[in-house]
Scaffold this motif. Structure first.
Motif, short mmCIF file in Angstrom:
data_model
loop_
_atom_site.label_atom_id
_atom_site.label_comp_id
_atom_site.label_asym_id
_atom_site.label_seq_id
_atom_site.Cartn_x
_atom_site.Cartn_y
_atom_site.Cartn_z
N GLU A 106 0.80 -1.22 0.00
CA GLU A 106 0.00 0.00 0.00
C GLU A 106 0.83 1.28 0.00
O GLU A 106 0.35 2.33 -0.44
N LEU A 107 2.06 1.22 0.48
CA LEU A 107 2.90 2.42 0.53
C LEU A 107 4.13 2.32 -0.37
O LEU A 107 4.83 3.31 -0.56
N GLY A 108 4.39 1.13 -0.88
CA GLY A 108 5.56 0.95 -1.72
C GLY A 108 6.86 0.87 -0.96
O GLY A 108 7.94 1.06 -1.54
N TYR A 109 6.81 0.56 0.34
CA TYR A 109 8.03 0.44 1.15
C TYR A 109 8.59 -0.96 0.99
O TYR A 109 8.52 -1.79 1.89
N GLU A 110 9.17 -1.25 -0.18
CA GLU A 110 9.68 -2.58 -0.44
C GLU A 110 10.87 -2.88 0.46
O GLU A 110 11.89 -2.19 0.42
N GLY A 111 10.71 -3.91 1.27
CA GLY A 111 11.78 -4.28 2.18
C GLY A 111 12.01 -3.28 3.30
O GLY A 111 13.00 -3.36 4.02
N GLY A 112 11.10 -2.31 3.43
CA GLY A 112 11.27 -1.29 4.46
C GLY A 112 11.07 -1.86 5.84
O GLY A 112 10.05 -2.51 6.12
N GLU A 113 12.02 -1.67 6.71
CA GLU A 113 11.92 -2.20 8.06
C GLU A 113 10.98 -1.35 8.90
O GLU A 113 10.87 -0.13 8.71
N TRP A 114 10.33 -2.02 9.84
CA TRP A 114 9.48 -1.31 10.81
C TRP A 114 10.35 -0.31 11.57
O TRP A 114 11.38 -0.67 12.13
N PRO A 115 9.97 0.99 11.61
CA PRO A 115 10.83 2.01 12.21
C PRO A 115 10.81 2.05 13.73
O PRO A 115 11.56 2.82 14.34
N GLY A 116 9.98 1.24 14.35
CA GLY A 116 9.89 1.28 15.81
C GLY A 116 8.88 2.33 16.27
O GLY A 116 8.19 2.96 15.47
N LEU A 117 8.80 2.49 17.59
CA LEU A 117 7.83 3.43 18.17
C LEU A 117 8.41 4.83 18.28
O LEU A 117 9.59 5.01 18.58
N PHE A 224 -0.39 4.39 10.17
CA PHE A 224 -0.67 3.53 9.02
C PHE A 224 -0.88 2.08 9.46
O PHE A 224 -1.82 1.42 9.02
N ALA A 225 -0.01 1.58 10.31
CA ALA A 225 -0.13 0.20 10.77
C ALA A 225 -1.43 0.00 11.56
O ALA A 225 -2.10 -1.03 11.43
N ILE A 231 -4.39 6.96 5.95
CA ILE A 231 -3.38 7.65 5.16
C ILE A 231 -3.98 8.00 3.81
O ILE A 231 -4.15 7.16 2.93
N GLU A 232 -4.33 9.26 3.63
CA GLU A 232 -4.99 9.70 2.40
C GLU A 232 -3.98 10.14 1.33
O GLU A 232 -4.32 10.19 0.15
N THR A 233 -2.77 10.47 1.72
CA THR A 233 -1.75 10.90 0.76
C THR A 233 -0.55 9.97 0.87
O THR A 233 -0.52 8.93 0.24
N LEU A 235 3.03 8.99 3.80
CA LEU A 235 3.45 9.12 5.19
C LEU A 235 3.99 10.51 5.50
O LEU A 235 3.72 11.05 6.58
N HIS A 236 4.73 11.11 4.58
CA HIS A 236 5.33 12.41 4.85
C HIS A 236 4.25 13.49 5.00
O HIS A 236 4.33 14.33 5.91
N GLU A 237 3.25 13.46 4.14
CA GLU A 237 2.17 14.44 4.25
C GLU A 237 1.37 14.20 5.53
O GLU A 237 0.96 15.15 6.21
N HIS A 238 1.12 12.94 5.84
CA HIS A 238 0.38 12.64 7.07
C HIS A 238 1.17 13.10 8.29
O HIS A 238 0.60 13.65 9.24
N ALA A 239 2.49 12.89 8.25
CA ALA A 239 3.33 13.32 9.37
C ALA A 239 3.22 14.83 9.60
O ALA A 239 3.13 15.30 10.74
N LYS A 240 3.22 15.61 8.51
CA LYS A 240 3.08 17.06 8.65
C LYS A 240 1.78 17.43 9.34
O LYS A 240 1.73 18.38 10.14
N SER A 241 0.72 16.67 9.05
CA SER A 241 -0.59 16.99 9.63
C SER A 241 -0.66 16.68 11.12
O SER A 241 -1.57 17.15 11.81
N LEU A 242 0.30 15.89 11.64
CA LEU A 242 0.26 15.50 13.05
C LEU A 242 0.95 16.50 13.97
O LEU A 242 0.74 16.46 15.18
#
Length: 253
Positions: A106-117, A224-225, A231-233, A235-242
């Motif tokens: 859904e986000l295209g994070y191929e092989g992207g590791e979970w970033p933690g809390l 997202f998880a 997530i309408e756009t 992760l970066h755009e959603h992060a700005k909104s937070l």
């Protein structure tokens, strides 16, 4: 599911709750007579009702929450026998599992590791005061316009969806207690309170929103998880909104 003693049966013969130190407006109990799920007001809430009923948490272990939306409560499909106990789950394990399941597709994070809390920012607002402010504002707009007050016997605000057997996220997670484990973590880190529920939406107040871009991005991954539909756009755009945002709303398709 492990629960605290339920004070709600006392309201059967004492509907205003005076014996519990309360002064409830007209309402009714929902659920089995010997173990009701919640008390539910007969009429729409006013902005003052949250503060008025917040004392029920201290007096009787009853947490306030707004219940609203277009569908009647009888149509919500509440199932208190379905959830497990939130304390039996680890928030990061739950989020990491969902991240691994959905991030690539859904986000295209191929092989992207979970970033933690995300790290907890400094708490400058009282979480209960922020909850009252959020509740008052939420009554003026969808999805909680016209919502009614409810009281739920729960260990903490984060457990409310599991205690009442809320099935809003059923297409994402069959056991809402796993999501409540995440809510507990957010309660500890961000001063979150469960302010409102509709059939499929969750509104949270946030006393300590993220204050820097890096932590906001990590939190966006948590969002997202927790609820990919939020997530309408990207992760970066959603992060700005937070950044500095005093409430979060989630919706499951």
């Amino acid at each position: 599911m492990a629960m605290l003693p339920n004070a709600l049966p006392h309201l059967t013969d004492d509907p205003t709750g005076k014996a519990l130190g309360l002064d409830l407006p007209p309402g009714r109990l929902i659920g089995p007579a010997d173990e009701p799920l919640l008390w539910y007001a007969d009429g729409p809430a006013t902005p003052q009702d949250w503060l008025r009923l917040a004392q029920a948490r201290r007096a009787a272990g009853l947490h306030p929450v707004l219940l609203g939306g277009a569908r009647e409560l009888a149509d919500w499909g509440l199932d208190a026998d379905r959830p497990s106990y939130p304390g039996d789950h680890d928030a990061e394990d739950v989020l990491a599992e969902f991240w691994e399941a959905y991030a690539e597709d859904e986000l295209g994070y191929e092989g992207g590791e979970w970033p933690g809390l995300a790290l907890a920012p400094a708490l400058h607002e009282d979480p209960d005061r922020r909850a009252a402010e959020t509740a008052g504002a939420a009554l003026n707009e969808a999805p909680l316009k016209g919502a009614r007050m409810a009281l739920v016997p729960a260990r903490r605000s984060a457990d409310i969806p599991a205690v009442i057997g809320w099935t809003g996220p059923l297409n994402h997670e069959n056991d809402v207690a796993r999501l409540c484990a995440v809510l507990r973590s957010w309660e500890d880190r961000f001063g979150v309170r469960v302010v409102g529920l509709t059939r499929d939406e969750l509104t949270l107040s946030v006393a300590a929103p993220p204050t820097n871009d890096e932590e906001a991005l990590i939190l966006a991954a948590e969002h997202f998880a927790f609820c990919p539909d939020t997530i309408e756009t990207d992760l970066h755009e959603h992060a700005k909104s937070l950044m500095g945002r005093p409430s979060w709303t989630f919706w499951w398709d």
